[in-house]
Design an enzyme around this catalytic site. Structure first.
Site, PDB file in Angstrom:
ATOM      1  N   LYS A 176       0.854  -1.187   0.000  1.00 19.38           N
ATOM      2  CA  LYS A 176       0.000   0.000   0.000  1.00 19.38           C
ATOM      3  C   LYS A 176       0.894   1.242   0.000  1.00 19.38           C
ATOM      4  CE  LYS A 176      -1.594   2.926   2.863  1.00 19.38           C
ATOM      5  NZ  LYS A 176      -1.761   4.154   2.022  1.00 19.38           N
ATOM      6  N   GLU A 251       9.954   1.630  10.662  1.00 23.86           N
ATOM      7  CA  GLU A 251      10.974   2.655  10.464  1.00 23.86           C
ATOM      8  C   GLU A 251      10.256   3.987  10.600  1.00 23.86           C
ATOM      9  OE1 GLU A 251      12.820   5.499   9.033  1.00 23.86           O
ATOM     10  OE2 GLU A 251      12.955   4.522   7.071  1.00 23.86           O
TER      11      GLU A 251
END
Length: 478
Positions: A176, A251
């Site tokens: 996505k 992250e």
């Protein structure tokens, strides 16, 4: 390829599921941050599309995960070749949707991304899939179906960091992209189809984070969620993943410090740090947005920083001479301006830049590159991730104080140390609580593990360690 053909590639209304393009009922417009103009469309997928993409990935998992590493590497080599064939289109899409200047788009977004993808193809062949410990054979096996949710600031680079590792490890992946920057991901999907990536091994489901992102994070058919983005959203994804005891590789944010010691070449250290801090208009999670300088050289450092900023050209990202383009959106610009204004209200010295609009860029989301000084270490502008072209400069009183300042942050993603003595720089770098530290402007190493401490995330990307994130371990006792 003509400009007309390139732009036609940006009009999309489909998701890639089980190797085929499926038209989606609703689309959203994609805008150029440099002008505000509509430049393309993207599909707005649904939770049903996610279910189908995950089902296709699970169906593809047995064959892909048990294919030989050489066979997977061959597919990745073909994908790299297709990406190289599309390099100009990828650069054009990145300039248009991110607002990255041409040179930055080529070097930091696309060429580095393709290099990383090629590296994972090589790693698939050389990675130690089996090791022996005593009387045990230890196997590294595909962790399962991966959901990758990528950010808007480096859409292609972050995609290949996740997809390259996952595919090399034998994991089908459902992607996505960020709603603001889906175009380069569509081009990657085109390349995957052309390269013969097996059906279900790579799927693309563009759409809203609250719909598609949530459905992927919560989906019981997903084994690993890899997300790059804000710390706030990362926490939400971690909670959703925990409900199904699935791995979350995160992250997240950063407020990295570039630490200049008293024996460093001040001019080189400041100029390089400013350039790194402002790369991609400061919209880089690992940006060196805090500059820590010896107190006795504080004013000199501010002068050098102002000169470095003055030498940078802010402008049209399609112009080869442009150094800094726009920020991604009107909302992001407003957030950055608010942070600058707040700092000035609290007594910050405006070394250069500032919150005022740039009248030469009507319709674009431009922010003047800004350097702030005379702030306390606990000021929000020093502690909070602004995610724009803003650098704060703080004085330090020696190595120990510099380390204390560098570590006085909820984040720990990147950083730098500058010294005339490499051993001294390494000693300081080894005390900074962060995932990656550059010494004296060392070049970026795409094989070294990248990721954060503390609120900067969990897990690592890139190289062999990044590949390991998408594997599970089976120990066979013999």
């Amino acid at each position: 390829m003509t400009a007309t053909t390139t732009v036609a590639l940006w009009q999309r209304d489909a998701a890639l599921i089980d190797g085929a393009w499926r038209t989606v009922a609703e689309t959203v417009d994609v805008h150029a941050p440099a002008t505000g103009a509509t430049i393309g469309t993207s599909a707005s997928s649904t939770a049903i599309d996610v279910d189908d993409a995950v089902a296709a990935a699970r169906a593809a998992l047995p064959a892909w995960s048990t294919a030989s590493p050489e066979a997977r590497a061959d597919v990745l080599d073909a994908l790299v070749a297709e990406l190289r064939n599309r390099r100009d289109d990828l650069v054009a899409a990145t300039v248009a949707e991110v607002g990255a200047p041409l040179t930055v788009a080529r070097e930091a977004h696309i060429d580095l991304g393709i290099e990383i993808m090629a590296d994972f193809a090589g790693l698939a062949r050389t990675f130690e899939w089996q090791t022996t410990i005593g009387n045990s054979r230890v196997l590294r096996r595909a962790a399962g179906v991966v959901a990758a949710i990528t950010p808007w600031n480096y859409p292609f680079y972050q995609l290949v960091a996740k997809a390259g590792a996952a595919l090399a490890a034998g994991c089908p992946i459902v992607v996505k992209p960020a709603e603001l920057t889906p175009l380069s991901t569509y081009l990657f999907a085109d390349a995957a189809v052309a390269a013969g990536v097996p059906a279900g091994v790579f799927s693309l489901v563009p759409g809203a984070g609250r719909v598609v992102g949530s459905a992927l994070a919560e989906h019981p058919g997903v084994d690993v969620v890899s997300f790059t983005g804000s710390t706030g959203v990362g926490k939400t994804i971690a909670v959703a993943a925990a409900q199904n005891i699935k791995r979350a590789c995160l992250e997240l944010g950063g407020k990295s410090a570039s630490v200049i010691l008293d024996d460093a070449d001040l001019d080189e250290a400041v100029r390089t740090s400013v350039a790194a801090g402002l790369l991609n208009s400061g919209q880089t999670c690992s940006a060196w947005s805090r500059l820590l300088v010896p107190r006795g050289r504080y004013e000199d450092a501010l002068t050098i920083a102002a000169d470095a900023v003055a030498a940078m050209r802010v402008g049209d990202p399609t112009d080869e001479s442009t150094d800094l383009g726009p920020v991604i959106s009107a909302a992001q610009r407003a957030s950055i301006v608010s942070a600058i204004e707040g700092a000035l209200t609290r007594g910050a010295r405006l070394v250069c830049g500032g919150p005022d609009p740039l009248p030469e860029f009507p319709g674009g989301h431009f922010v003047a590159p800004t350097v702030l000084a005379d702030l306390q270490a606990d000021d929000p502008a020093v502690r909070d991730e602004i995610f724009g072209p803003v650098i704060v400069v703080l004085p330090h009183d020696g190595d120990d104080h510099a380390v204390t300042l560098a570590n006085d942050s909820e984040y720990g993603l990147a950083g730098a140390v500058w010294s005339g003595d490499t051993d001294r720089a390494i000693a300081v770098a080894s005390r900074i609580d962060t995932g990656q530290v550059d010494v004296n402007g060392a070049p970026f190493n795409p094989r070294a593990p990248f990721g954060g401490w503390k609120a900067s995330g969990l897990g690592r990307e890139l190289g062999p360690v990044g590949l390991e994130e998408f594997t599970e371990i089976t120990s066979i006792q013999l």
